[in-house]
Design an enzyme around this catalytic site. Structure first.
Site, PDB file in Angstrom:
ATOM      1  N   TYR A  40       0.869  -1.184   0.000  1.00 46.91           N
ATOM      2  CA  TYR A  40       0.000   0.000   0.000  1.00 46.91           C
ATOM      3  C   TYR A  40       0.899   1.225   0.000  1.00 46.91           C
ATOM      4  CZ  TYR A  40      -3.334   3.524   1.510  1.00 46.91           C
ATOM      5  OH  TYR A  40      -4.108   4.652   1.574  1.00 46.91           O
ATOM      6  N   GLU A  66      -3.195   7.521  -4.272  1.00 51.43           N
ATOM      7  CA  GLU A  66      -3.072   6.214  -3.611  1.00 51.43           C
ATOM      8  C   GLU A  66      -2.846   5.090  -4.615  1.00 51.43           C
ATOM      9  OE1 GLU A  66      -5.911   4.501  -0.235  1.00 51.43           O
ATOM     10  OE2 GLU A  66      -6.627   3.931  -2.225  1.00 51.43           O
TER      11      GLU A  66
END
Ligand code: GDP
Ligand code: MN
Length: 391
Positions: free
Chosen positions: A109, A199
């Site tokens: 992530y 992201e």
């Protein structure tokens, strides 16, 4: 403003972040044609909606043949996609992204957001990628690594090393370099595009040892849109509540809620207080609507139209404290709306402030049917009674 994954990936490419080859399509046949031009099998077919959690909701399908691509695309395009973020009704999918499939070895992530408390951008990195970062943060907070960025100095290579060397096991040094490079590039994209969020979940290492962004999410700070002119073209009104789109168009601060009392108010504070008194009287507001301190007659008209277009609304409360927005302007706006759209529900009006006598007179001399409340508490009680009568 949110971008679709395929749009975000176009920007990633510009900033040098590796992404899978892919094409956005609008039908099963288009998807099939796209797959023919892309390397595969496998291919991946991905719903393009402004909501996360698509994988779990069935909005991301891996296809082993060209025919499977068509089938997956047709299925995704034909049914509303329900994910954790869409609500129970789901979201209609208008486009799917067809991509070359990636063989995933590890999922990470990586994101950049603003930390409001520190007033600084923060780069968040975790080796527990592919799943929701909120859950990782609750269950295994030690796996969520952060680096705050001094906005003047910018992203520093030692910060990239601090994050990358937190990985366990440690990838080989070339892969580490690639991961660190993506961090710097994502930070640059974040700043250049005035993002509120950039992201990558997951950022993967493939079985071939390549680092690649399998997913992409970019949200743009709306306040930056005047200088991000190119980005405005990426706005997708199909993804929004049509009433929100209309409110945006006329600069009204509108949020649809789940109750049945439509409220039109000037000033955010008064709007909040009005919602509170409605709840206190035992009813639920259908919206937050602040027409703003300097609202024009047209804005008042549009505001009332938006409230009337919401089928849940069973009664309307207009609560105005005239200041810069004068009560006579408000009254004319209400009449203009009533001329265009029949006001099909009881209307309760509470006016105070600048030009209040003139405002009341305009309303009274019109054919409009409405009730007058002397103060906020009475207004809330009256509107609640009307709703209960109609139920
Ligand atoms: P999200 O669920 O909306 O965040 O959509 P993602 O783009 O993150 O996709 C969900 C999951 O599908 C990812 O976490 C991956 O595990 C998987 N996935 C997506 N693309 C590929 C791919 O090309 N190959 C493989 N093997 N899995 C993929
Ligand atoms: Mn994802």
């Amino acid at each position: 403003m949110k971008l679709h994954e395929y749009q975000a990936k176009e920007f990633f490419k510009r900033f040098g972040i590796p992404v899978p080859e892919g094409k956005v399509t609008r039908s099963g046949d288009e998807a099939l044609a796209a797959a023919r031009e892309l390397k595969g099998p496998p291919w991946v077919v991905k719903a393009q909606v402004h909501a996360g959690g698509r994988g779990k909701g069935g909005g991301v399908k891996v296809a082993g043949s060209i025919e499977d691509v068509k089938e997956a695309a047709s299925a995704i395009l034909g049914t509303p996609l329900v994910t954790k973020q869409t609500g129970p009704d789901g979201r209609k999918v208008h486009q799917v992204l067809v991509e070359e499939g990636v063989q995933i070895d590890r999922e990470f992530y990586l994101a950049v957001v603003i930390d409001r408390a520190k007033a600084m951008p923060v780069v968040i990195f975790s080796q527990a990628g592919g799943m929701e970062i909120e859950e990782v943060a609750v269950r295994t907070p030690e796996l969520v690594l952060r680096q705050f960025v001094d906005p003047v100095a910018g992203w520093m290579s030692y910060q990239a090393r601090t994050l990358a060397y937190g990985l366990d096991p440690l990838p080989d040094s070339d892969t580490l370099k690639d991961i660190m490079a993506v961090m710097g590039k994502l930070y640059r994209a974040f700043v250049s595009l005035d993002c509120s969020l950039a992201e990558i979940n997951p950022l993967v290492i493939t079985e071939q040892g390549k680092v690649i962004a399998v997913d992409a999410k970019i949200n743009i700070d709306d306040n930056a849109l005047p200088r991000q002119k190119e980005l405005r073209a990426f706005d997708d009104p199909k993804e929004k509540d049509p009433l929100d789109v209309k409110a945006e168009q006329y600069n009204l601060n509108y949020i649809r809620l789940s109750g049945n009392i439509g409220a039109m108010v000037n000033g955010a504070g008064l709007a909040m207080a009005t919602m509170d008194v409605i709840k206190l009287a035992g009813a639920e507001p259908a919206n937050f609507l602040d027409v703003g301190g300097g609202a024009s007659e047209e804005m008042v008209t549009r505001g009332l139209e938006i409230i009337l277009e919401d089928e849940n609304v069973k009664a309307i409360l207009i609560n105005i404290f005239g200041g810069i927005l004068r009560c006579d302007v408000l009254a004319r706006g209400v009449l203009a709306a009533a001329e265009k759209t029949a006001i099909r529900v009881p209307l309760i009006v509470r006016l105070e402030g600048t030009n209040v006598e003139e405002g009341r007179k305009i309303l009274q001399e019109s054919k409009l049917k409405f009730m007058v409340a002397k103060d906020m508490a009475e207004a809330a009680a009256m509107v609640t009674e009307q709703v209960k009568k109609s139920a």
